[in-house]
Design a protein around this motif. Sequence first.
Motif, PDB file in Angstrom:
ATOM      1  N   GLY A 401       0.772  -1.242   0.000  1.00  0.00           N
ATOM      2  CA  GLY A 401       0.000   0.000   0.000  1.00  0.00           C
ATOM      3  C   GLY A 401       0.794   1.278   0.000  1.00  0.00           C
ATOM      4  O   GLY A 401       0.205   2.357   0.063  1.00  0.00           O
ATOM      5  N   GLN A 521      -4.830   6.525  -3.285  1.00  0.00           N
ATOM      6  CA  GLN A 521      -4.679   5.513  -2.244  1.00  0.00           C
ATOM      7  C   GLN A 521      -5.028   6.138  -0.900  1.00  0.00           C
ATOM      8  O   GLN A 521      -4.613   7.254  -0.602  1.00  0.00           O
ATOM      9  CB  GLN A 521      -3.248   4.970  -2.207  1.00  0.00           C
ATOM     10  N   TYR A 522      -5.797   5.387  -0.112  1.00  0.00           N
ATOM     11  CA  TYR A 522      -6.188   5.872   1.207  1.00  0.00           C
ATOM     12  C   TYR A 522      -5.711   4.872   2.265  1.00  0.00           C
ATOM     13  O   TYR A 522      -5.913   3.662   2.118  1.00  0.00           O
ATOM     14  CB  TYR A 522      -7.706   6.033   1.286  1.00  0.00           C
ATOM     15  N   PHE A 523      -5.059   5.377   3.317  1.00  0.00           N
ATOM     16  CA  PHE A 523      -4.483   4.527   4.350  1.00  0.00           C
ATOM     17  C   PHE A 523      -5.156   4.821   5.698  1.00  0.00           C
ATOM     18  O   PHE A 523      -5.601   5.956   5.963  1.00  0.00           O
ATOM     19  CB  PHE A 523      -2.972   4.780   4.477  1.00  0.00           C
ATOM     20  N   PHE A 529      -3.194   0.153   3.713  1.00  0.00           N
ATOM     21  CA  PHE A 529      -4.197   0.494   2.702  1.00  0.00           C
ATOM     22  C   PHE A 529      -5.585   0.035   3.144  1.00  0.00           C
ATOM     23  O   PHE A 529      -5.787  -1.108   3.534  1.00  0.00           O
ATOM     24  CB  PHE A 529      -3.838  -0.145   1.361  1.00  0.00           C
ATOM     25  N   ASN A 531      -9.172  -0.711   1.999  1.00  0.00           N
ATOM     26  CA  ASN A 531     -10.034  -0.947   0.841  1.00  0.00           C
ATOM     27  C   ASN A 531     -11.518  -0.784   1.165  1.00  0.00           C
ATOM     28  O   ASN A 531     -12.372  -0.941   0.299  1.00  0.00           O
ATOM     29  CB  ASN A 531      -9.780  -2.336   0.238  1.00  0.00           C
ATOM     30  N   ASN A 557      -5.264  -2.450  -5.281  1.00  0.00           N
ATOM     31  CA  ASN A 557      -4.788  -1.713  -4.103  1.00  0.00           C
ATOM     32  C   ASN A 557      -4.795  -0.203  -4.329  1.00  0.00           C
ATOM     33  O   ASN A 557      -3.982   0.529  -3.787  1.00  0.00           O
ATOM     34  CB  ASN A 557      -3.381  -2.181  -3.715  1.00  0.00           C
ATOM     35  N   TYR A 558      -5.748   0.281  -5.134  1.00  0.00           N
ATOM     36  CA  TYR A 558      -5.903   1.719  -5.314  1.00  0.00           C
ATOM     37  C   TYR A 558      -7.323   2.006  -5.798  1.00  0.00           C
ATOM     38  O   TYR A 558      -8.056   1.105  -6.232  1.00  0.00           O
ATOM     39  CB  TYR A 558      -4.872   2.283  -6.295  1.00  0.00           C
TER      40      TYR A 558
END
Length: 677
Positions: A401, A521-523, A529, A531, A557-558
């Motif tokens: 991620g 991408q959001y963490f 990461f 989802n 993964n995005y």
Amino acid sequence: MTTETIFYILIAGVISIALAVFMYGYKSKQKGLLAWVFGALRFISIFSILLLLINPKFKSETYTIEKPKLPVLVDNSESISELDQSQNVSELLEKIKNNKELNNKFDLSYFSFGSDFRKIESLTFDDKNTNISKALSSANEIFKNEVAPIILISDGNQTLGSDYEFSSATSKNPIYPVILGDSVQHIDLKISQLNTNRYAFLKNQFPVEVIVNYTGPTPVNTEFIVNQGASSVYRTNVSFSNNETSKTINFTLSANSVGLQKYSAQIFPLSDEKNKTNNSKYFAVEVIDQATNVLVVSNITHPDLGALKKAITSNERRTITFKKPFEAVTVLNDYQLVILYQPDRNFATVYSEIEKLNKNTWVFSGLQTDWHFLNVAQNNFIKEASTQTEDVQAKVNSNYGTFAFDDIGFYDFPPLYTEFGTLSVTVANEEMLGQTVSGISNGNPLLATMEVNGKRNAIWDGEGFWRWRARNFVNTNSFKEFDDFIGNIVQYLASNKRRTRLEVSSETFYYNNNPIKISAQYFDKNYVFDNRASLNIKIRNTETDELTIFPMLLRNNYFEVDLNSLAAGEYKFTVSTTDESIKSSGDFTILDFNVEQQFLNANVSKLNRVAVNTSGKAYFASQSDALIDLLIADTNYQNIERSEQKVVPLIDWKYLLALIVLALVSEWFIRKYNGLI
């Protein structure tokens, strides 16, 4: 029915007669007609039940008439309306649909094509690209085992896909092109191609190459000009003749301002030109004031170093320098990223200086790495190496991620060589690629990234990846995927930008005939990461102030959004989460370019060759009656009578069961009526 089955049926008949005679003909109280009725009913019941037990099988044959197929493929691209052929297409389709003889002989189906191939719902003639090759191959795939001549209604101008003239050569069925447009060559000047760098460095010159073509009977003189905003930055006179119909103009422009610089190139049209939209092209160059400088420190010569150089310098914004360890010590501070290829004890002073300068590093280890030294020189990873070697392949970690990257077919790449042993990363890290041996994971990372106290590092444990770049070229006929993969890692490692929980990736400008996509991408708070997040993007047109909101869709993964519905113009965007107040903003420009408007007439010669190569014949739209008559009269296309033979077991025959029930019920009622029950 076999002889054995017939024998069993005869035995069943004899047994049924014998039982009926025994029950109602021998020592029976019933006499006369009643005895005969009971005997017949009992015979029917017993014989039918025995038949069910024997279960003979019968063959049945049905016949169907199958018409030959006639797929009609209609070009739905903008070039049809640009050539004023929309009405001709509508009239032609109506003529085909209303012709009773043609519809009686053929089973017609209708498809449209532009960028994609689909069944006709409605014709809008607004597709931005034309892929005739895909349409023909799709039709051949659908009707591959059938007699199916193809009517291709198109102007023959393709903007996408492989050359349909060569792909049509594999067609098993004749192709009958209906040509939309005429073959008259109009006077025309056009910019057929414009090449320039995507990036330029501040205060530098960047090259521009423009190819201009002319179609016409007489010599002409005109002027070529490049404008930036309202000011002219380049101009030159251009001449054409019958013998010289193409010119290549090479020049350079100055990169004087940082940021996206937009230009328009134009060849002044002639007074009697019919199509003037192809006389201009827009292009843009992003001017940056700093390049990414990468230093590679190596004490050996290896093909991997050549692959690294090619991959890193495929982006004009990056430069690469090679130094021996003793040469590198004094210049480390000039580079954003230091690549250490197979370190040994000669790297001792390099590591000391890296520690002082807090430089980002990327370590490549292999068979010539001194792990006894490397384990002591840094604190990020350690390997209990042995003198044995091991061949390892890569396995993608789909949960990686830190940044988005594509699987470029790592499973198919040749193995890398490394020393046998356990590799442990001792700091917080994310594994991009894991090691496998004979398809089984050995638990070691092949490529892992880590970020400690703002310093970014990576370890790649395996040499011989130059073969990966070569295999990528064999698979895709391009090095781009591998080079982009290496470039993404370099971009991450060369930056000291603090990591954020929402990272957005977008281009500075797009052409509206190409995919327009923005990814993010959001963490979560642990920088893993997430989802499960829900992301939206707000797009505002700076010229019209129109605001549009799109949801971003999850892709591995995005997150990603497709913005091809937007018109050309300048936009600002904001990506935000629905659960938390985290946002990221930016801007981009969509440059207008309609390739479908670049055509003045139909590609008659190519459509004729397609017809000849497939044993068909080409017609203009005005000759459609001749095409219909030819298809109706052609004796090669005849109805086919197909027979289907089925083997039906008697137990599936429901009437026999009904007969048994009827016989037993009838016997019971007759007995009841006569007072025998």
